[in-house]
Design an enzyme around this catalytic site. Structure first.
Site, mmCIF file in Angstrom:
data_model
loop_
_atom_site.group_PDB
_atom_site.id
_atom_site.type_symbol
_atom_site.label_atom_id
_atom_site.label_comp_id
_atom_site.label_asym_id
_atom_site.label_seq_id
_atom_site.Cartn_x
_atom_site.Cartn_y
_atom_site.Cartn_z
ATOM 1 N N ARG A 87 0.832 -1.210 0.000
ATOM 2 C CA ARG A 87 0.000 0.000 0.000
ATOM 3 C C ARG A 87 0.868 1.262 0.000
ATOM 4 O O ARG A 87 0.421 2.342 -0.383
ATOM 5 C CB ARG A 87 -0.976 0.002 1.183
ATOM 6 C CG ARG A 87 -1.832 1.249 1.258
ATOM 7 C CD ARG A 87 -3.126 1.059 2.055
ATOM 8 N NE ARG A 87 -2.910 0.351 3.299
ATOM 9 C CZ ARG A 87 -2.351 0.883 4.398
ATOM 10 N NH1 ARG A 87 -1.949 2.133 4.406
ATOM 11 N NH2 ARG A 87 -2.192 0.157 5.482
ATOM 12 N N LYS A 113 -7.254 6.151 -19.262
ATOM 13 C CA LYS A 113 -7.584 6.610 -20.605
ATOM 14 C C LYS A 113 -6.392 6.334 -21.538
ATOM 15 O O LYS A 113 -6.142 5.198 -21.860
ATOM 16 C CB LYS A 113 -7.973 8.090 -20.552
ATOM 17 C CG LYS A 113 -8.943 8.433 -19.394
ATOM 18 C CD LYS A 113 -10.373 8.035 -19.662
ATOM 19 C CE LYS A 113 -11.316 8.144 -18.475
ATOM 20 N NZ LYS A 113 -11.415 9.412 -17.796
HETATM 21 C C1 LIG Z 1 -11.641 9.805 -16.286
HETATM 22 C C2 LIG Z 1 -11.033 11.054 -15.782
HETATM 23 C C3 LIG Z 1 -10.559 11.165 -14.467
HETATM 24 C C4 LIG Z 1 -10.755 10.079 -13.440
HETATM 25 O O1 LIG Z 1 -10.072 8.931 -13.755
HETATM 26 P P1 LIG Z 1 -10.558 7.465 -13.287
HETATM 27 O O2 LIG Z 1 -9.394 6.632 -13.627
HETATM 28 O O3 LIG Z 1 -11.793 7.166 -14.067
HETATM 29 O O4 LIG Z 1 -10.839 7.536 -11.832
HETATM 30 C C5 LIG Z 1 -9.923 12.339 -14.094
HETATM 31 N N1 LIG Z 1 -9.778 13.362 -14.950
HETATM 32 C C6 LIG Z 1 -10.245 13.305 -16.218
HETATM 33 C C7 LIG Z 1 -10.046 14.474 -17.109
HETATM 34 C C8 LIG Z 1 -10.903 12.155 -16.658
HETATM 35 O O5 LIG Z 1 -11.400 12.125 -17.888
#
Ligand SMILES: *Cc1c(COP(=O)(O)O)cnc(C)c1O
Length: 343
Positions: free
Chosen positions: A15, A164
């Site tokens: 962790r 992403k």
């Molecule tokens: C998706 C997203 C997040 C959060 O990310 P997660 O991995 O889904 O928790 C933060 N900032 C932006 C701009 C995003 O598109």
């Protein structure tokens, strides 16, 4: 037992720190030109560690530009802990300066911003924050470190979702924070270790795999995204394309970013909600999805048919659709969009 006071740099417990996770963290820190990086189990894990780690009761955080929805919801939640927030949609640095308060401790930027993709003058706003004794943070998920390096523009903290583009295949959740060493230690001990959104080593391995193809994928997202955006900008059923490299932010874009990802929006001229819904349903290659940055193209409309007033209040055009251009090829995607627009 020496390691216990040094959990941010020793492998005491996963962790805290883990060698597989650390290998990815070193790469992301280098890509962002920062001293240290911590990875998280999601982008929101990273966002919450920054906000909880750096803000105390009585502080104010200023969100600049259209900001990722859950980030703003967390800002609202922080009121329960005595932390105030504002979100300002005016991207002019003078307006940002006017919105700062004596107790502003953090200026949080998203550039380009969520949904409408306006770019900020990052260096000027980061400077402004510093001159007022506040830290600056920037969610750099859209550009990735390949196309924008906020720390070189003077930003203190860079935040990412790696779910992403970094992961790139819509098959993992991860996040990251990059900063100087002392801010890193504050976030590590006051939030990361306690909130527990640690990235698992197996998922870190997937992020690492994603990073290996990130440069090649981003070139394709850049080229195909721009080709589709330019095509739509000339389409009679499209009122306006919202893309940081096209339109009024082009000069700012050229100064700060070396390329663009495949995520942008278009304001359609197809009638109201019903017209947008028909368009989205007629697309064959673009699937409906809230995520972005993967191999497959995605489309989403923030309009649910009953929230147009709320959207207009947030300055989001009700006929806006957001497109994530995947790797299917620009020509095929343009044909799909044309068919759905003409139908
Ligand atoms: C998706 C997203 C997040 C959060 O990310 P997660 O991995 O889904 O928790 C933060 N900032 C932006 C701009 C995003 O598109």
């Amino acid at each position: 037992m020496d390691g216990l006071g040094e959990e941010h740099r020793r492998n005491v417990y996963t962790r805290g720190q883990n060698p597989t996770v650390e290998a990815v963290e070193r790469k992301i820190a280098e890509l962002e030109r920062g001293e240290a990086c911590k990875c998280f189990a999601s982008g929101m894990g990273a966002v919450s560690a920054v906000l909880f780690g750096l803000l105390e009761s009585g502080a104010h955080v200023l969100f600049v530009n259209q900001t990722y929805g859950p980030t703003i919801q967390l800002g609202e939640r922080l009121a329960a802990y005595g932390v105030a927030h504002d979100m300002i949609l005016d991207t002019d640095p003078a307006a940002v300066e006017a919105a700062m308060r004596p107790e502003t401790r953090l200026v949080w930027m998203e550039s380009p911003g969520t949904m409408t993709f306006a770019a900020l003058d990052v260096a000027t706003i980061a400077n402004l924050a510093r001159s007022r004794g506040a830290l600056s943070a920037l969610d750099n998920s859209w550009a990735t470190p390949l196309f924008q390096k906020p720390i070189e523009l003077g930003v203190d903290i860079v935040v990412h979702t790696a779910s992403k583009y970094m992961g790139g295949h819509s098959d993992l959740m991860a996040g990251a924070v990059v900063s100087d060493a002392s801010t890193f230690e504050r976030i590590f001990y006051d939030a990361y270790l306690l909130l527990g959104a640690a990235l698992s080593p197996a998922d870190a391995w997937l992020v690492d795999r994603g990073l290996k193809t990130l440069p090649d994928r981003m070139v394709r997202h850049h080229e195909d995204g721009l080709a589709v955006a330019r095509h739509l900008a000339g389409h009679r059923r499209v009122r306006r394309v919202l893309h940081p490299a096209l339109g009024e932010d082009a000069a700012l874009f050229a100064r700060q970013m070396s390329g663009c990802s495949g995520l942008f929006a278009a304001e359609l001229d197809v009638g109201g909600y019903q017209g947008v819904a028909r368009f989205v349903d007629r697309l064959e290659l673009f699937r409906i999805g809230v995520s972005w940055g993967g191999v497959e193209s995605l489309v989403i409309s923030p309009n649910r048919g009953d929230n147009e007033a709320a959207l207009e209040q947030k300055r989001i055009p009700p006929t806006l659709v957001r497109l994530s251009i995947g790797l299917e090829g620009a020509e095929t995607l343009i044909a799909d969009l044309d068919r759905a627009l003409e139908a």
